[in-house]
Design a protein around this motif. Structure first.
Motif, mmCIF file in Angstrom:
data_model
loop_
_atom_site.group_PDB
_atom_site.id
_atom_site.type_symbol
_atom_site.label_atom_id
_atom_site.label_comp_id
_atom_site.label_asym_id
_atom_site.label_seq_id
_atom_site.Cartn_x
_atom_site.Cartn_y
_atom_site.Cartn_z
ATOM 1 N N GLN A 43 27.993 -11.849 6.581
ATOM 2 C CA GLN A 43 28.468 -10.531 7.483
ATOM 3 C C GLN A 43 29.462 -10.282 6.892
ATOM 4 O OE1 GLN A 43 26.075 -8.840 9.216
ATOM 5 N NE2 GLN A 43 27.725 -7.531 9.903
ATOM 6 N N PRO A 44 29.933 -9.261 6.739
ATOM 7 C CA PRO A 44 31.456 -8.277 6.234
ATOM 8 C C PRO A 44 32.116 -9.419 7.761
ATOM 9 C CG PRO A 44 29.910 -7.108 5.540
ATOM 10 C CD PRO A 44 29.110 -7.782 6.885
ATOM 11 N N PRO A 45 33.537 -9.548 7.703
ATOM 12 C CA PRO A 45 33.758 -10.358 9.146
ATOM 13 C C PRO A 45 34.735 -9.185 9.662
ATOM 14 C CG PRO A 45 35.353 -11.135 7.206
ATOM 15 C CD PRO A 45 33.816 -9.863 6.860
ATOM 16 N N ASP A 46 34.994 -7.356 9.122
ATOM 17 C CA ASP A 46 35.532 -6.808 9.726
ATOM 18 C C ASP A 46 34.153 -5.539 10.202
ATOM 19 O OD1 ASP A 46 34.815 -6.140 7.325
ATOM 20 O OD2 ASP A 46 36.083 -4.220 7.234
ATOM 21 N N LYS A 47 32.968 -6.066 10.060
ATOM 22 C CA LYS A 47 32.053 -4.814 10.269
ATOM 23 C C LYS A 47 30.670 -6.223 11.130
ATOM 24 C CE LYS A 47 33.009 -1.111 9.176
ATOM 25 N NZ LYS A 47 32.892 0.140 9.838
ATOM 26 N N PRO A 48 31.216 -6.594 12.331
ATOM 27 C CA PRO A 48 30.519 -7.955 13.103
ATOM 28 C C PRO A 48 28.777 -7.566 13.035
ATOM 29 C CG PRO A 48 31.679 -7.418 14.310
ATOM 30 C CD PRO A 48 32.655 -6.558 13.530
ATOM 31 N N LEU A 49 28.918 -6.054 13.400
ATOM 32 C CA LEU A 49 27.102 -5.999 14.355
ATOM 33 C C LEU A 49 26.420 -5.507 12.484
ATOM 34 C CD1 LEU A 49 29.288 -3.923 16.982
ATOM 35 C CD2 LEU A 49 28.293 -6.719 16.739
ATOM 36 N N THR A 50 25.075 -4.702 12.556
ATOM 37 C CA THR A 50 24.178 -4.785 11.576
ATOM 38 C C THR A 50 23.001 -3.965 12.225
ATOM 39 O OG1 THR A 50 24.752 -7.027 10.081
ATOM 40 C CG2 THR A 50 22.813 -5.568 9.389
ATOM 41 N N ILE A 51 23.040 -2.834 11.280
ATOM 42 C CA ILE A 51 22.042 -2.052 11.120
ATOM 43 C C ILE A 51 20.522 -1.793 9.426
ATOM 44 C CG2 ILE A 51 20.450 0.120 11.273
ATOM 45 C CD1 ILE A 51 23.562 1.040 12.587
ATOM 46 N N VAL A 52 19.701 -2.971 10.122
ATOM 47 C CA VAL A 52 19.074 -3.052 8.695
ATOM 48 C C VAL A 52 17.429 -2.020 8.935
ATOM 49 C CG1 VAL A 52 18.370 -4.852 9.547
ATOM 50 C CG2 VAL A 52 18.670 -4.908 7.266
ATOM 51 N N SER A 53 17.533 -1.345 7.485
ATOM 52 C CA SER A 53 15.796 -1.097 7.194
ATOM 53 C C SER A 53 15.022 -2.583 6.613
ATOM 54 C CB SER A 53 15.935 0.133 7.195
ATOM 55 O OG SER A 53 16.334 1.399 7.386
ATOM 56 N N TYR A 54 13.764 -2.280 6.678
ATOM 57 C CA TYR A 54 13.293 -3.191 5.892
ATOM 58 C C TYR A 54 11.868 -2.261 5.714
ATOM 59 C CZ TYR A 54 16.190 -7.123 7.826
ATOM 60 O OH TYR A 54 16.678 -8.362 8.311
ATOM 61 N N GLU A 55 11.659 -2.223 4.049
ATOM 62 C CA GLU A 55 10.875 -1.969 3.022
ATOM 63 C C GLU A 55 10.288 -2.673 2.516
ATOM 64 O OE1 GLU A 55 9.886 1.786 -0.261
ATOM 65 O OE2 GLU A 55 11.576 0.863 -0.054
ATOM 66 N N THR A 56 8.525 -3.481 2.894
ATOM 67 C CA THR A 56 8.035 -4.113 2.459
ATOM 68 C C THR A 56 7.264 -3.950 1.080
ATOM 69 O OG1 THR A 56 5.202 -3.191 4.150
ATOM 70 C CG2 THR A 56 7.602 -5.312 5.224
ATOM 71 N N GLY A 57 6.364 -4.339 0.415
ATOM 72 C CA GLY A 57 5.750 -3.879 -0.900
ATOM 73 C C GLY A 57 5.699 -5.090 -1.761
ATOM 74 N N PRO A 58 5.543 -4.923 -2.458
ATOM 75 C CA PRO A 58 5.101 -5.987 -3.325
ATOM 76 C C PRO A 58 6.630 -7.457 -2.677
ATOM 77 C CG PRO A 58 4.900 -4.579 -5.241
ATOM 78 C CD PRO A 58 5.802 -4.261 -3.632
ATOM 79 N N LEU A 59 7.759 -6.994 -3.182
ATOM 80 C CA LEU A 59 8.403 -7.650 -2.044
ATOM 81 C C LEU A 59 9.801 -7.330 -1.312
ATOM 82 C CD1 LEU A 59 10.998 -8.016 -5.745
ATOM 83 C CD2 LEU A 59 9.544 -10.087 -4.543
#
Length: 121
Positions: free
Chosen positions: A50-66
């Motif tokens: 995690q970048p120390p200056d950006k401690p919060l996260t929004i993440v989109s997960y896309e499923t498929g073969p990976l």
């Protein structure tokens, strides 16, 4: 609680269910790289820092073969970016996070705004 959340997220991704996760709490002892770091370590056994200056996260997960993670590190005070919510591999809709948050905040009664944020007018 965190372990159960991580295991549940991993199970959903394994079943091909796409996720959009907003981790708006700073990393702690149990998730030093945030919730995405804990999920990614569990499903991919690859380090995420995690970048120390950006401690919060929004993440989109896309499923498929990976499983692909589209990560947006943020900090308190940043405008929430629009993020993809995958409906199928390669297909998504954009979620207007800031616009949605602003509309929700505007719907909060003034007395509760002062309880939540004493500096709010």
């Amino acid at each position: 609680g965190l372990r159960a959340f991580v295991e549940n997220a991993a199970e959903l991704l394994d079943k091909g269910i796409h996720l959009l996760i907003l981790d708006l709490h700073p990393p702690g002892k149990r998730d030093p790289q945030g919730i995405h770091g804990a999920i990614w370590d569990y499903i991919e056994d690859q380090p995420y820092t995690q970048p120390p200056d950006k401690p919060l996260t929004i993440v989109s997960y896309e499923t498929g073969p990976l499983v692909t993670a589209y990560i947006e590190p943020i900090a308190v005070g940043d405008v929430l970016p629009d993020r993809p919510l995958f409906l199928a591999p390669g297909g998504h809709v954009m979620v207007p996070l800031e616009k949605t948050y602003t509309a929700a905040w505007e719907g909060v009664q003034a007395r509760w705004r002062k309880v939540i944020d004493p500096t709010a007018g």
